[in-house]
Motif scaffolding. Structure first.
Motif, PDB file in Angstrom:
ATOM      1  N   LYS A 117       0.889  -1.150  -0.023  1.00 33.04           N
ATOM      2  CA  LYS A 117      -0.212  -0.050   0.088  1.00 33.04           C
ATOM      3  C   LYS A 117       0.929   1.294  -0.011  1.00 33.04           C
ATOM      4  CE  LYS A 117      -4.318  -1.088   1.532  1.00 33.04           C
ATOM      5  NZ  LYS A 117      -5.716  -0.941   0.662  1.00 33.04           N
ATOM      6  N   ALA A 118       1.828   1.093   0.793  1.00 37.61           N
ATOM      7  CA  ALA A 118       2.839   2.371   0.929  1.00 37.61           C
ATOM      8  C   ALA A 118       3.476   2.487  -0.529  1.00 37.61           C
ATOM      9  CB  ALA A 118       3.887   2.338   1.927  1.00 37.61           C
ATOM     10  N   ALA A 119       3.989   1.492  -1.081  1.00 34.44           N
ATOM     11  CA  ALA A 119       4.457   1.642  -2.625  1.00 34.44           C
ATOM     12  C   ALA A 119       3.351   2.176  -3.606  1.00 34.44           C
ATOM     13  CB  ALA A 119       5.040   0.258  -3.119  1.00 34.44           C
ATOM     14  N   GLU A 120       2.304   1.806  -3.390  1.00 33.14           N
ATOM     15  CA  GLU A 120       1.388   2.358  -4.303  1.00 33.14           C
ATOM     16  C   GLU A 120       0.931   3.524  -4.038  1.00 33.14           C
ATOM     17  OE1 GLU A 120      -2.050  -0.395  -3.741  1.00 33.14           O
ATOM     18  OE2 GLU A 120      -1.147  -1.968  -5.004  1.00 33.14           O
ATOM     19  N   LYS A 121       1.318   4.269  -3.116  1.00 29.52           N
ATOM     20  CA  LYS A 121       0.987   5.733  -2.652  1.00 29.52           C
ATOM     21  C   LYS A 121       2.073   6.622  -3.040  1.00 29.52           C
ATOM     22  CE  LYS A 121      -2.259   5.358   0.906  1.00 29.52           C
ATOM     23  NZ  LYS A 121      -2.481   5.822   2.160  1.00 29.52           N
ATOM     24  N   VAL A 122       3.053   5.949  -3.373  1.00 30.92           N
ATOM     25  CA  VAL A 122       3.860   7.027  -4.059  1.00 30.92           C
ATOM     26  C   VAL A 122       3.725   7.482  -5.423  1.00 30.92           C
ATOM     27  CG1 VAL A 122       6.580   7.212  -4.885  1.00 30.92           C
ATOM     28  CG2 VAL A 122       5.889   5.801  -2.825  1.00 30.92           C
ATOM     29  N   GLY A 123       3.520   8.753  -5.450  1.00 26.38           N
ATOM     30  CA  GLY A 123       2.961   9.418  -6.609  1.00 26.38           C
ATOM     31  C   GLY A 123       4.110  10.145  -7.598  1.00 26.38           C
ATOM     32  N   ARG A 124       3.691  10.477  -8.729  1.00 22.34           N
ATOM     33  CA  ARG A 124       4.388  10.978  -9.854  1.00 22.34           C
ATOM     34  C   ARG A 124       3.549  11.953 -10.484  1.00 22.34           C
ATOM     35  NH1 ARG A 124       8.712   7.656 -12.729  1.00 22.34           N
ATOM     36  NH2 ARG A 124       9.316   5.960 -11.162  1.00 22.34           N
ATOM     37  N   LEU A 125       4.163  12.997 -11.099  1.00 27.45           N
ATOM     38  CA  LEU A 125       3.412  14.012 -11.788  1.00 27.45           C
ATOM     39  C   LEU A 125       2.398  13.253 -12.922  1.00 27.45           C
ATOM     40  CD1 LEU A 125       5.826  16.559 -12.673  1.00 27.45           C
ATOM     41  CD2 LEU A 125       4.009  16.700 -11.233  1.00 27.45           C
ATOM     42  N   PRO A 126       1.120  13.541 -13.351  1.00 24.03           N
ATOM     43  CA  PRO A 126       0.089  12.913 -14.022  1.00 24.03           C
ATOM     44  C   PRO A 126       0.705  12.470 -15.450  1.00 24.03           C
ATOM     45  CG  PRO A 126      -0.768  14.962 -12.996  1.00 24.03           C
ATOM     46  CD  PRO A 126       0.452  15.063 -12.766  1.00 24.03           C
ATOM     47  N   PHE A 127       1.721  13.212 -15.997  1.00 22.55           N
ATOM     48  CA  PHE A 127       2.059  12.907 -17.388  1.00 22.55           C
ATOM     49  C   PHE A 127       3.208  12.009 -17.316  1.00 22.55           C
ATOM     50  CE2 PHE A 127       4.316  16.696 -15.942  1.00 22.55           C
ATOM     51  CZ  PHE A 127       5.486  16.341 -16.371  1.00 22.55           C
ATOM     52  N   LEU A 128       3.711  11.570 -16.204  1.00 21.20           N
ATOM     53  CA  LEU A 128       4.895  10.476 -15.954  1.00 21.20           C
ATOM     54  C   LEU A 128       4.151   9.306 -15.744  1.00 21.20           C
ATOM     55  CD1 LEU A 128       7.487  12.629 -14.084  1.00 21.20           C
ATOM     56  CD2 LEU A 128       7.473  12.011 -16.799  1.00 21.20           C
ATOM     57  N   PRO A 129       4.166   8.240 -16.473  1.00 18.77           N
ATOM     58  CA  PRO A 129       3.794   6.878 -16.199  1.00 18.77           C
ATOM     59  C   PRO A 129       4.689   6.284 -15.007  1.00 18.77           C
ATOM     60  CG  PRO A 129       5.004   6.899 -18.174  1.00 18.77           C
ATOM     61  CD  PRO A 129       5.007   8.359 -17.851  1.00 18.77           C
ATOM     62  N   SER A 130       4.143   5.785 -13.964  1.00 19.80           N
ATOM     63  CA  SER A 130       4.791   4.845 -13.038  1.00 19.80           C
ATOM     64  C   SER A 130       5.060   3.432 -13.671  1.00 19.80           C
ATOM     65  CB  SER A 130       4.005   4.514 -11.755  1.00 19.80           C
ATOM     66  OG  SER A 130       4.866   4.097 -10.964  1.00 19.80           O
ATOM     67  N   SER A 131       6.595   3.036 -13.252  1.00 15.38           N
ATOM     68  CA  SER A 131       6.756   1.621 -13.565  1.00 15.38           C
ATOM     69  C   SER A 131       6.483   0.610 -12.465  1.00 15.38           C
ATOM     70  CB  SER A 131       8.190   1.736 -13.959  1.00 15.38           C
ATOM     71  OG  SER A 131       8.966   1.851 -12.656  1.00 15.38           O
ATOM     72  N   ASN A 132       6.098   1.181 -11.484  1.00 16.80           N
ATOM     73  CA  ASN A 132       5.831   0.295 -10.253  1.00 16.80           C
ATOM     74  C   ASN A 132       6.830  -0.655  -9.788  1.00 16.80           C
ATOM     75  OD1 ASN A 132       3.124   1.165  -9.793  1.00 16.80           O
ATOM     76  ND2 ASN A 132       2.546  -0.105 -11.480  1.00 16.80           N
ATOM     77  N   LEU A 133       8.129  -0.054  -9.972  1.00 17.79           N
ATOM     78  CA  LEU A 133       9.354  -0.804  -9.588  1.00 17.79           C
ATOM     79  C   LEU A 133       9.317  -1.181  -8.232  1.00 17.79           C
ATOM     80  CD1 LEU A 133      11.926  -2.228 -10.477  1.00 17.79           C
ATOM     81  CD2 LEU A 133      13.140   0.073 -10.050  1.00 17.79           C
ATOM     82  N   MET A 134       9.064  -0.233  -7.156  1.00 16.44           N
ATOM     83  CA  MET A 134       9.104  -0.663  -5.876  1.00 16.44           C
ATOM     84  C   MET A 134       7.984  -1.867  -5.451  1.00 16.44           C
ATOM     85  SD  MET A 134       8.368   1.989  -2.538  1.00 16.44           S
ATOM     86  CE  MET A 134       8.992   3.391  -3.603  1.00 16.44           C
ATOM     87  N   LYS A 135       6.900  -1.817  -5.932  1.00 17.37           N
ATOM     88  CA  LYS A 135       5.963  -2.785  -5.964  1.00 17.37           C
ATOM     89  C   LYS A 135       6.378  -4.240  -6.433  1.00 17.37           C
ATOM     90  CE  LYS A 135       1.203  -4.202  -6.581  1.00 17.37           C
ATOM     91  NZ  LYS A 135      -0.147  -3.629  -7.318  1.00 17.37           N
ATOM     92  N   ASP A 136       7.154  -4.080  -7.511  1.00 25.85           N
ATOM     93  CA  ASP A 136       7.477  -5.509  -7.942  1.00 25.85           C
ATOM     94  C   ASP A 136       8.566  -5.804  -7.478  1.00 25.85           C
ATOM     95  OD1 ASP A 136       5.731  -5.319 -10.056  1.00 25.85           O
ATOM     96  OD2 ASP A 136       7.171  -4.546 -11.737  1.00 25.85           O
TER      97      ASP A 136
END
Length: 88
Positions: A31-50
């Protein structure tokens, strides 16, 4: 669907072997890893969650066919941020 079923099984095995605290701790970290945000135009790679789930070495369908030219969201960075903030 496959990842969700695999995650449920891993959590069940963790609970049976280590107790209730292990899956709860992992769930809180995810849940903490999913809350890490980026600017809306930058897609997240979800590396921390992986990394938390142990999937950082897996190469899947989304890794190969999710290139920048096939993404649905393209636009001017300033306009996307202003729209997400409700300015536009």
């Amino acid at each position: 669907m496959f990842h969700k079923n695999q995650e449920k099984m891993e959590m069940l095995v963790l609970r049976n072997t280590q107790g209730i605290h292990a899956p709860m701790r992992l769930a809180m970290e995810i849940k903490a890893a999913e809350k890490v945000g980026r600017l809306p135009f930058l897609p997240s790679s979800n590396l921390m969650k992986d990394i938390i789930l142990g999937r950082e070495d897996d190469i899947g369908f989304e890794d190969i066919l999710n290139t920048a030219e096939f993404r649905e969201q393209m636009g001017q960075p300033h306009a996307v941020v202003e729209k997400s903030l409700g300015i536009l």
